[in-house]
Design a protein around this motif. Sequence first.
Motif, PDB file in Angstrom:
ATOM      1  N   TRP A   1      -4.137   9.117   0.758  1.00  0.00           N
ATOM      2  CA  TRP A   1      -5.042   8.261   1.531  1.00  0.00           C
ATOM      3  C   TRP A   1      -5.701   8.979   2.706  1.00  0.00           C
ATOM      4  N   THR A   2      -5.046   9.995   3.264  1.00  0.00           N
ATOM      5  CA  THR A   2      -5.616  10.694   4.422  1.00  0.00           C
ATOM      6  C   THR A   2      -6.787  11.593   4.048  1.00  0.00           C
ATOM      7  N   ARG A   3      -6.978  11.874   2.745  1.00  0.00           N
ATOM      8  CA  ARG A   3      -8.056  12.775   2.338  1.00  0.00           C
ATOM      9  C   ARG A   3      -9.042  12.133   1.363  1.00  0.00           C
ATOM     10  N   ILE A   4      -8.830  10.857   1.046  1.00  0.00           N
ATOM     11  CA  ILE A   4      -9.691  10.215   0.050  1.00  0.00           C
ATOM     12  C   ILE A   4     -11.111  10.023   0.574  1.00  0.00           C
ATOM     13  N   TRP A   5     -11.276   9.844   1.910  1.00  0.00           N
ATOM     14  CA  TRP A   5     -12.631   9.728   2.461  1.00  0.00           C
ATOM     15  C   TRP A   5     -13.392  11.043   2.352  1.00  0.00           C
ATOM     16  N   GLN A   6     -12.681  12.169   2.385  1.00  0.00           N
ATOM     17  CA  GLN A   6     -13.352  13.456   2.207  1.00  0.00           C
ATOM     18  C   GLN A   6     -13.969  13.556   0.820  1.00  0.00           C
TER      19      GLN A   6
ATOM     20  N   GLY B   1       9.616   4.295  -1.553  1.00  0.00           N
ATOM     21  CA  GLY B   1       9.324   2.971  -2.086  1.00  0.00           C
ATOM     22  C   GLY B   1      10.473   2.007  -1.852  1.00  0.00           C
ATOM     23  N   LEU B   2      11.704   2.464  -2.065  1.00  0.00           N
ATOM     24  CA  LEU B   2      12.869   1.612  -1.836  1.00  0.00           C
ATOM     25  C   LEU B   2      13.013   1.261  -0.364  1.00  0.00           C
ATOM     26  N   MET B   3      12.708   2.199   0.519  1.00  0.00           N
ATOM     27  CA  MET B   3      12.840   1.965   1.954  1.00  0.00           C
ATOM     28  C   MET B   3      11.957   0.807   2.415  1.00  0.00           C
ATOM     29  N   VAL B   4      10.679   0.829   2.038  1.00  0.00           N
ATOM     30  CA  VAL B   4       9.777  -0.232   2.494  1.00  0.00           C
ATOM     31  C   VAL B   4      10.001  -1.521   1.714  1.00  0.00           C
ATOM     32  N   ASN B   5      10.720  -1.448   0.590  1.00  0.00           N
ATOM     33  CA  ASN B   5      11.035  -2.650  -0.183  1.00  0.00           C
ATOM     34  C   ASN B   5      12.181  -3.445   0.447  1.00  0.00           C
ATOM     35  N   MET B   6      12.954  -2.810   1.313  1.00  0.00           N
ATOM     36  CA  MET B   6      14.146  -3.445   1.883  1.00  0.00           C
ATOM     37  C   MET B   6      13.857  -4.773   2.582  1.00  0.00           C
ATOM     38  N   PRO B   7      12.784  -4.898   3.381  1.00  0.00           N
ATOM     39  CA  PRO B   7      12.541  -6.181   4.055  1.00  0.00           C
ATOM     40  C   PRO B   7      11.725  -7.161   3.212  1.00  0.00           C
TER      41      PRO B   7
ATOM     42  N   VAL C   1       0.833  -1.196   0.000  1.00  0.00           N
ATOM     43  CA  VAL C   1       0.000   0.000   0.000  1.00  0.00           C
ATOM     44  C   VAL C   1       0.875   1.257   0.000  1.00  0.00           C
ATOM     45  N   ILE C   2       1.943   1.243   0.798  1.00  0.00           N
ATOM     46  CA  ILE C   2       2.839   2.402   0.870  1.00  0.00           C
ATOM     47  C   ILE C   2       3.593   2.580  -0.451  1.00  0.00           C
ATOM     48  N   ILE C   3       4.024   1.482  -1.056  1.00  0.00           N
ATOM     49  CA  ILE C   3       4.666   1.544  -2.370  1.00  0.00           C
ATOM     50  C   ILE C   3       3.700   2.139  -3.393  1.00  0.00           C
ATOM     51  N   HIS C   4       2.423   1.797  -3.262  1.00  0.00           N
ATOM     52  CA  HIS C   4       1.395   2.341  -4.151  1.00  0.00           C
ATOM     53  C   HIS C   4       1.280   3.856  -3.989  1.00  0.00           C
ATOM     54  N   GLU C   5       1.226   4.341  -2.741  1.00  0.00           N
ATOM     55  CA  GLU C   5       1.142   5.789  -2.503  1.00  0.00           C
ATOM     56  C   GLU C   5       2.385   6.498  -3.052  1.00  0.00           C
ATOM     57  N   ALA C   6       3.561   5.912  -2.809  1.00  0.00           N
ATOM     58  CA  ALA C   6       4.798   6.515  -3.308  1.00  0.00           C
ATOM     59  C   ALA C   6       4.840   6.494  -4.831  1.00  0.00           C
TER      60      ALA C   6
END
Length: 385
Positions: free
Chosen positions: A302-307, A141-147, A120-125
């Motif tokens: 994502w923080t404003r999509i519900w608005q 994206g690279l950061m969360v891809n590390m693990p 999900v975070i890679i998607h936002e990035a």
Amino acid sequence: MPPHATDTPPAGAPVTQYDPRHPLYLGTWKRSTKEETQHFVHDDLDEPHRKRQKAILAAHPEVRKLYGNEPLTAVIGAAAALTQLFAAYAIGCVWKDLHWGVVLAIAYLLGGTISALFGVIIHEAGHNLVFKNPFYNRLTGLMVNMPMVVPISQSFRRYHLEHHQFQGVEGMDPDLPMDSEIKLIHNSPLLKTLWVFCYSFMYVVRGMAMKKKPQRWEVINLVMIIVVDILIIKYMSLRSLAYLGVSVFFGYGMHPGAAHFIQEHYIFRDGQETYSYYGSGNIFYLNIGLHNEHHDFPQIPWTRIWQLRRIATEFYDPLYAHTSWIWVTFNFITSPMLGPQSRLTRMYKAHTSGRRDYKVPPVTSAEQAVTGGQKVSPGVKSRIR
């Protein structure tokens, strides 16, 4: 209100026609109701989201204020990556005698859940919704891809943006299943179960089947993952790396957090090719379920999509939406009418001519934007009110 068009205009026709799907942009096509069907549903118009965006902006221009970035996403990503690396260290270096069954349980419940969040975070990035500078989005994206053991973030960014640009276009939308998937899986519950388990592999295979030359950032991603994997083996253990790899396999397969891959575009209702999910899973997975809203406005984090959902409620209430990711997966596997073939496709010519030759009718109010001056069913009207 000008009359709606009923047929696709001839090539080169002046732009005087109005999209016949207006105002909700639901198609007139029917999903397959035959168990033996082994082909996609076909449409002769462009994807609906760009025009629905224009219709929503005409009725609610304040939606533009929701565009922007959300740096909090990077903070969440860093916390998730550290948590997963700590778990890998504990399993590989501290709890060395832990039974493999317990390790698999942890890999599913903790590792799979976090790995799905990485996606999900890679998607936002990938949509540059974390920071204004695209470079920092790539780094996120690279950061969360590390693990995650395998390089994902930069290829996902590339192919996902193509999916937005060419939604449903045969040979150009990398999100569409291959013909071989349809022939092999079709509507067999057992094979669909295995297919869902191996969904992460299918994404890789689809990308490889397009035979595109890797881009610079994809090469950087590959080199980084090789280095990180070597470091994990050296300073943790091979058991740690195995835990991380199994976590990704679970998190992108038979896991509630991965059900949005089926929820988003597999056809559950006639005339509707994109679906949202409004269940509690959105809390942990950063509102990834609001997929109609996202395709209409990929500029909104994502923080404003519900608005957006609350502002343009008259556009989204009439659309069918899911409320359970577990039900989505269960229904997809058990229904003989659902399978890899349950997708809508269009030719590139129809995709481009639909955008060129049809206009969005003008509106003067939010209700007109939805009704288009036409009679609507009592159910839809009650939602508009």
